[in-house]
Design a protein around this motif. Structure first.
Motif, PDB file in Angstrom:
ATOM      1  N   THR A  93       0.961  -1.107   0.061  1.00 42.43           N
ATOM      2  CA  THR A  93       0.116   0.194   0.095  1.00 42.43           C
ATOM      3  C   THR A  93       0.906   1.327   0.023  1.00 42.43           C
ATOM      4  N   PHE A  94       0.622   2.223  -0.942  1.00 40.14           N
ATOM      5  CA  PHE A  94       1.340   3.736  -0.620  1.00 40.14           C
ATOM      6  C   PHE A  94       0.462   4.720  -1.100  1.00 40.14           C
ATOM      7  N   ASP A  95       0.758   5.632  -0.601  1.00 38.30           N
ATOM      8  CA  ASP A  95      -0.145   6.924  -0.650  1.00 38.30           C
ATOM      9  C   ASP A  95       0.675   7.956  -1.611  1.00 38.30           C
ATOM     10  N   VAL A  96       1.636   7.586  -2.531  1.00 40.93           N
ATOM     11  CA  VAL A  96       2.233   8.281  -3.504  1.00 40.93           C
ATOM     12  C   VAL A  96       1.890   8.176  -4.784  1.00 40.93           C
ATOM     13  N   GLU A  97       1.872   8.857  -5.717  1.00 40.59           N
ATOM     14  CA  GLU A  97       1.339   8.749  -7.295  1.00 40.59           C
ATOM     15  C   GLU A  97       2.502   8.478  -8.212  1.00 40.59           C
ATOM     16  N   PRO A  98       2.896   7.547  -8.054  1.00 38.27           N
ATOM     17  CA  PRO A  98       4.139   7.213  -9.184  1.00 38.27           C
ATOM     18  C   PRO A  98       3.625   7.258 -10.747  1.00 38.27           C
ATOM     19  N   GLN A  99       4.560   7.517 -11.554  1.00 37.23           N
ATOM     20  CA  GLN A  99       4.280   7.466 -12.995  1.00 37.23           C
ATOM     21  C   GLN A  99       4.657   6.060 -13.666  1.00 37.23           C
ATOM     22  N   ALA A 100       5.631   5.609 -12.824  1.00 37.92           N
ATOM     23  CA  ALA A 100       6.129   4.029 -12.695  1.00 37.92           C
ATOM     24  C   ALA A 100       6.494   3.407 -11.715  1.00 37.92           C
ATOM     25  N   ILE A 101       6.400   2.030 -11.725  1.00 37.23           N
ATOM     26  CA  ILE A 101       6.792   1.121 -10.494  1.00 37.23           C
ATOM     27  C   ILE A 101       7.642   0.211 -11.085  1.00 37.23           C
TER      28      ILE A 101
END
Ligand SMILES: NC(=O)C1=CN([C@@H]2O[C@H](COP(=O)(O)OP(=O)(O)OC[C@H]3O[C@@H](n4cnc5c(N)ncnc54)[C@H](OP(=O)(O)O)[C@@H]3O)[C@@H](O)[C@H]2O)[C@@H](O)CC1
Ligand SMILES: Nc1ncnc2c1ncn2[C@@H]1O[C@H](COP(=O)(O)OP(=O)(O)O)[C@@H](O)[C@H]1O
Ligand SMILES: [Mg+2]
Length: 282
Positions: A93-101
């Motif tokens: 779970t994460f509360d950031v909004e990455p453009q790639a993982i």
């Protein structure tokens, strides 16, 4: 065998974009690297540092709690999110909004982590690079392949590839199996090796950089970080794979006269990414 497109400087310049001088970290892309388990936090350290050094504006890692101090100390530029568990990843779970993982380096394959990967893949819509133990988990449960978004990038070494597509008796058979697999799941396969080939459906690219100095622990983890970085910077998935593989190999060609084959390590890839980029400008 399908005739490949060679990944040389001429091909690379069709994909490479110079950074805009007015850019800032908020538009240089945010990448998230998910991985690590007790004893294999180094894989995420290498991957996330390579990600930053490939030009991404922000990098966050998601790791088990035991890696928190290690990561913050090793690479202060990287932000750290931790799992509820100490030694493994059990719930992503994460509360950031990455453009790639990028997911997989050092991840381990215990049942809790297998379930966490399943839950993650079910809902994830963010462009993805899958490596190492995340691929091994998928190999154990091939139904997970149906959850992948089109143009997901996978980066298997030969053993990981074999776990995914089964054994082959010849290079031709390996290639035709890989092409079918890429078409069936609409994914891009970075088939690591000497040379590395990239399969995008019927299109095959063959890298021209790199050497045996890369045969050392962690160089694949570094490649995952580099490709994730380019993906976060809005490169198309195929361009991210092509440019990442080329620059990665080039670092070893640049370093070889100083390190020789024997003393080159994964950190030397990271240390030479800058010079590899600069060679594209000349
Ligand atoms: N510092 C850290 O934290 C590090 C952590 N790491 C993490 O460890 C985890 C396990 O990853 P892994 O790749 O070491 O194990 P695994 O999938 O069993 O594959 C190994 C077997 O595959 C084969 N093989 C490999 N390359 C091949 C080639 N070019 N050509 C041919 N065969 C090749 C070879 O098989 P063999 O030939 O011996 O049968 C070899 O024995 C993973 O999460 C990773 O991220 C590592 O990245 C290291 C640094
Ligand atoms: N002999 C070689 N020549 C060129 N590249 C190599 C050679 N051996 C390994 N590599 C490259 O090194 C990387 C190794 O990746 P991988 O096996 O996943 O390492 P790790 O899991 O330890 O990080 C790949 O990019 C592969 O193409
Ligand atoms: Mg690997």
């Amino acid at each position: 065998m399908i005739n490949p497109i060679y990944i040389d400087q001429k091909e690379i310049l069709k994909h490479y974009k110079k950074p805009d001088e007015h850019t800032h970290k908020g538009i240089q892309g945010h990448a998230l690297i998910i991985g690590g388990s007790y004893g294999k936090i180094g894989a995420v350290s290498l991957s996330s540092k390579a990600c930053l050094k490939t030009g991404c504006g922000l990098v966050t890692v998601f790791i088990p709690k035991c890696g928190y101090t290690i990561l913050q100390t090793a690479i202060p530029e990287v932000m750290v999110l931790t799992d509820i568990q100490d030694a493994i990843i059990s719930e992503i779970t994460f509360d950031v909004e990455p453009q790639a993982i990028g997911i997989g380096p050092g991840l381990g394959q215990v049942v809790e982590t297998q379930n966490a990967l399943y839950q993650f893949l079910k809902t994830n819509r963010i462009p993805l690079v899958i490596d190492a133990d995340a691929l091994n988990i998928i190999s154990k449960n091939k139904k997970l392949l149906a959850l992948l978004q089109p143009k997901t990038i996978i980066t298997p070494h030969p053993k990981e590839l074999q776990r995914l597509i089964g054994k082959w008796d010849s290079e031709d058979e390996k290639m035709s199996k890989a092409v079918s697999f890429s078409k069936q799941y609409q994914i891009i396969i970075v088939m690591k090796g000497a040379p590395t080939r990239i399969i995008d459906g019927e299109t095959v690219y063959q890298n021209t950089t790199g050497n045996a100095a890369l045969a050392t622990a962690g160089t694949g983890d570094v490649l995952t970080g580099m490709i994730s970085s380019l993906l976060a910077q809005s490169y198309e998935p195929i361009s991210s794979a092509i440019l990442g593989v080329y620059l990665h190999g080039l670092t070893a060609d640049i370093a070889l006269p100083e390190t020789g084959y024997q003393s080159f390590i994964a950190s030397d890839v990271i240390a030479n990414i800058g010079k590899a980029f600069l060679s594209l400008e000349s």
